[in-house]
Design a protein around this motif. Structure first.
Motif, PDB file in Angstrom:
ATOM      1  N   THR A 286      -3.485  12.503  -4.123  1.00 32.39           N
ATOM      2  CA  THR A 286      -4.494  13.119  -4.988  1.00 32.39           C
ATOM      3  C   THR A 286      -4.011  13.016  -6.426  1.00 32.39           C
ATOM      4  OG1 THR A 286      -3.486  15.300  -4.629  1.00 32.39           O
ATOM      5  CG2 THR A 286      -5.374  14.729  -3.245  1.00 32.39           C
ATOM      6  N   LEU A 287      -4.945  12.862  -7.326  1.00 32.68           N
ATOM      7  CA  LEU A 287      -4.629  12.723  -8.742  1.00 32.68           C
ATOM      8  C   LEU A 287      -3.808  13.912  -9.228  1.00 32.68           C
ATOM      9  CD1 LEU A 287      -5.247  10.679 -10.947  1.00 32.68           C
ATOM     10  CD2 LEU A 287      -7.220  12.061 -11.573  1.00 32.68           C
ATOM     11  N   GLY A 288      -2.706  13.635  -9.910  1.00 32.73           N
ATOM     12  CA  GLY A 288      -1.852  14.678 -10.459  1.00 32.73           C
ATOM     13  C   GLY A 288      -0.786  15.187  -9.511  1.00 32.73           C
ATOM     14  N   ARG A 289      -0.835  14.799  -8.266  1.00 34.86           N
ATOM     15  CA  ARG A 289       0.170  15.268  -7.301  1.00 34.86           C
ATOM     16  C   ARG A 289       1.543  14.775  -7.733  1.00 34.86           C
ATOM     17  NH1 ARG A 289       0.067  14.474  -0.721  1.00 34.86           N
ATOM     18  NH2 ARG A 289       1.919  15.724  -0.325  1.00 34.86           N
ATOM     19  N   THR A 290       2.540  15.642  -7.590  1.00 33.05           N
ATOM     20  CA  THR A 290       3.902  15.261  -7.968  1.00 33.05           C
ATOM     21  C   THR A 290       4.839  15.404  -6.775  1.00 33.05           C
ATOM     22  OG1 THR A 290       4.465  17.478  -8.743  1.00 33.05           O
ATOM     23  CG2 THR A 290       3.602  15.933 -10.376  1.00 33.05           C
ATOM     24  N   PHE A 291       5.863  14.600  -6.805  1.00 26.90           N
ATOM     25  CA  PHE A 291       6.924  14.611  -5.807  1.00 26.90           C
ATOM     26  C   PHE A 291       8.241  14.617  -6.557  1.00 26.90           C
ATOM     27  CE2 PHE A 291       3.350  12.254  -4.098  1.00 26.90           C
ATOM     28  CZ  PHE A 291       3.196  12.772  -2.820  1.00 26.90           C
ATOM     29  N   ILE A 292       9.195  15.371  -6.078  1.00 26.28           N
ATOM     30  CA  ILE A 292      10.544  15.360  -6.652  1.00 26.28           C
ATOM     31  C   ILE A 292      11.466  14.687  -5.640  1.00 26.28           C
ATOM     32  CG2 ILE A 292      12.472  16.739  -7.527  1.00 26.28           C
ATOM     33  CD1 ILE A 292       9.890  16.854  -9.264  1.00 26.28           C
ATOM     34  N   VAL A 293      12.174  13.685  -6.107  1.00 26.07           N
ATOM     35  CA  VAL A 293      13.084  12.922  -5.259  1.00 26.07           C
ATOM     36  C   VAL A 293      14.504  13.350  -5.562  1.00 26.07           C
ATOM     37  CG1 VAL A 293      13.897  10.613  -4.649  1.00 26.07           C
ATOM     38  CG2 VAL A 293      11.495  10.959  -5.294  1.00 26.07           C
ATOM     39  N   GLU A 294      15.218  13.751  -4.520  1.00 24.51           N
ATOM     40  CA  GLU A 294      16.631  14.094  -4.650  1.00 24.51           C
ATOM     41  C   GLU A 294      17.434  13.193  -3.730  1.00 24.51           C
ATOM     42  OE1 GLU A 294      17.666  18.290  -4.923  1.00 24.51           O
ATOM     43  OE2 GLU A 294      15.516  18.751  -4.820  1.00 24.51           O
ATOM     44  N   ASN A 295      18.512  12.634  -4.259  1.00 24.65           N
ATOM     45  CA  ASN A 295      19.401  11.764  -3.498  1.00 24.65           C
ATOM     46  C   ASN A 295      18.661  10.598  -2.850  1.00 24.65           C
ATOM     47  OD1 ASN A 295      21.753  13.331  -4.057  1.00 24.65           O
ATOM     48  ND2 ASN A 295      20.997  14.819  -2.588  1.00 24.65           N
ATOM     49  N   CYS A 296      17.633  10.123  -3.510  1.00 33.11           N
ATOM     50  CA  CYS A 296      16.856   8.960  -3.067  1.00 33.11           C
ATOM     51  C   CYS A 296      16.247   9.127  -1.676  1.00 33.11           C
ATOM     52  CB  CYS A 296      17.706   7.686  -3.133  1.00 33.11           C
ATOM     53  SG  CYS A 296      18.067   7.205  -4.819  1.00 33.11           S
ATOM     54  N   ARG A 297      15.958  10.360  -1.298  1.00 31.87           N
ATOM     55  CA  ARG A 297      15.300  10.614  -0.010  1.00 31.87           C
ATOM     56  C   ARG A 297      13.792  10.685  -0.211  1.00 31.87           C
ATOM     57  NH1 ARG A 297      19.782  14.629   1.254  1.00 31.87           N
ATOM     58  NH2 ARG A 297      18.576  15.804  -0.213  1.00 31.87           N
ATOM     59  N   GLN A 298      13.054  10.075   0.704  1.00 31.70           N
ATOM     60  CA  GLN A 298      11.600  10.075   0.638  1.00 31.70           C
ATOM     61  C   GLN A 298      11.080  11.499   0.665  1.00 31.70           C
ATOM     62  OE1 GLN A 298       9.687   7.652   3.594  1.00 31.70           O
ATOM     63  NE2 GLN A 298       7.654   8.415   3.111  1.00 31.70           N
ATOM     64  N   PRO A 299      10.303  11.895  -0.344  1.00 29.41           N
ATOM     65  CA  PRO A 299       9.775  13.259  -0.362  1.00 29.41           C
ATOM     66  C   PRO A 299       8.687  13.445   0.700  1.00 29.41           C
ATOM     67  CG  PRO A 299       9.132  12.065  -2.355  1.00 29.41           C
ATOM     68  CD  PRO A 299       9.968  11.147  -1.541  1.00 29.41           C
ATOM     69  N   GLU A 300       8.618  14.655   1.207  1.00 26.51           N
ATOM     70  CA  GLU A 300       7.613  14.988   2.202  1.00 26.51           C
ATOM     71  C   GLU A 300       6.217  14.740   1.630  1.00 26.51           C
ATOM     72  OE1 GLU A 300       6.151  18.869   4.721  1.00 26.51           O
ATOM     73  OE2 GLU A 300       8.277  18.704   4.197  1.00 26.51           O
ATOM     74  N   GLY A 301       5.366  14.092   2.411  1.00 26.15           N
ATOM     75  CA  GLY A 301       4.003  13.827   1.995  1.00 26.15           C
ATOM     76  C   GLY A 301       3.814  12.511   1.260  1.00 26.15           C
ATOM     77  N   MET A 302       4.905  11.831   0.941  1.00 28.72           N
ATOM     78  CA  MET A 302       4.800  10.536   0.260  1.00 28.72           C
ATOM     79  C   MET A 302       4.478   9.466   1.293  1.00 28.72           C
ATOM     80  SD  MET A 302       5.026   8.291  -2.231  1.00 28.72           S
ATOM     81  CE  MET A 302       5.501   9.283  -3.616  1.00 28.72           C
ATOM     82  N   CYS A 303       3.467   8.697   1.023  1.00 26.95           N
ATOM     83  CA  CYS A 303       3.046   7.591   1.880  1.00 26.95           C
ATOM     84  C   CYS A 303       4.221   6.634   2.115  1.00 26.95           C
ATOM     85  CB  CYS A 303       1.898   6.880   1.189  1.00 26.95           C
ATOM     86  SG  CYS A 303       1.461   5.290   1.871  1.00 26.95           S
TER      87      CYS A 303
END
Length: 107
Positions: A39-56
């Motif tokens: 969705t437009l504007g959705r953000t994800f924070i990546v720590e230690n290069c792990r795929q964030p939850e909800g990222m395609c």
């Protein structure tokens, strides 16, 4: 691209634009019920290069090399492409409904 810092940085991924090419979908794509959760504007924070939850998964596969480089202190892709050298504007590889992401270091 090169590493400039030994401490991994957090990286923020923000959905900046979602396109939809219905003409191409009608002509080439088999009907699918559910294609994308972005969705437009959705953000994800990546720590230690792990795929964030909800990222395609497909988008993550495209973004991961860039995320790794930024997390390891790199940047300045293509010698000044981005105004912020610790960022990149990238799109997933879905040719029918590409999503554009701003990927940037946040610490």
């Amino acid at each position: 691209m090169h590493k400039t810092d030994n401490r991994m940085k957090k990286v923020k991924i923000t959905v900046m634009r979602i396109a939809c090419y219905k003409d191409l979908m009608e002509k080439y794509e088999n009907p699918i019920e559910h294609a994308c959760d972005m969705t437009l504007g959705r953000t994800f924070i990546v720590e230690n290069c792990r795929q964030p939850e909800g990222m395609c998964d497909s988008a993550w596969e495209t973004l991961l090399p860039w995320v790794k480089e930024l997390a390891n202190g790199g940047g300045n892709f293509f010698d000044g492409w981005m105004k912020n050298p610790h960022s990149a504007m990238l799109s997933c590889n879905d040719g029918f409904r590409p999503v554009s992401f701003l990927v940037e270091t946040i610490e």
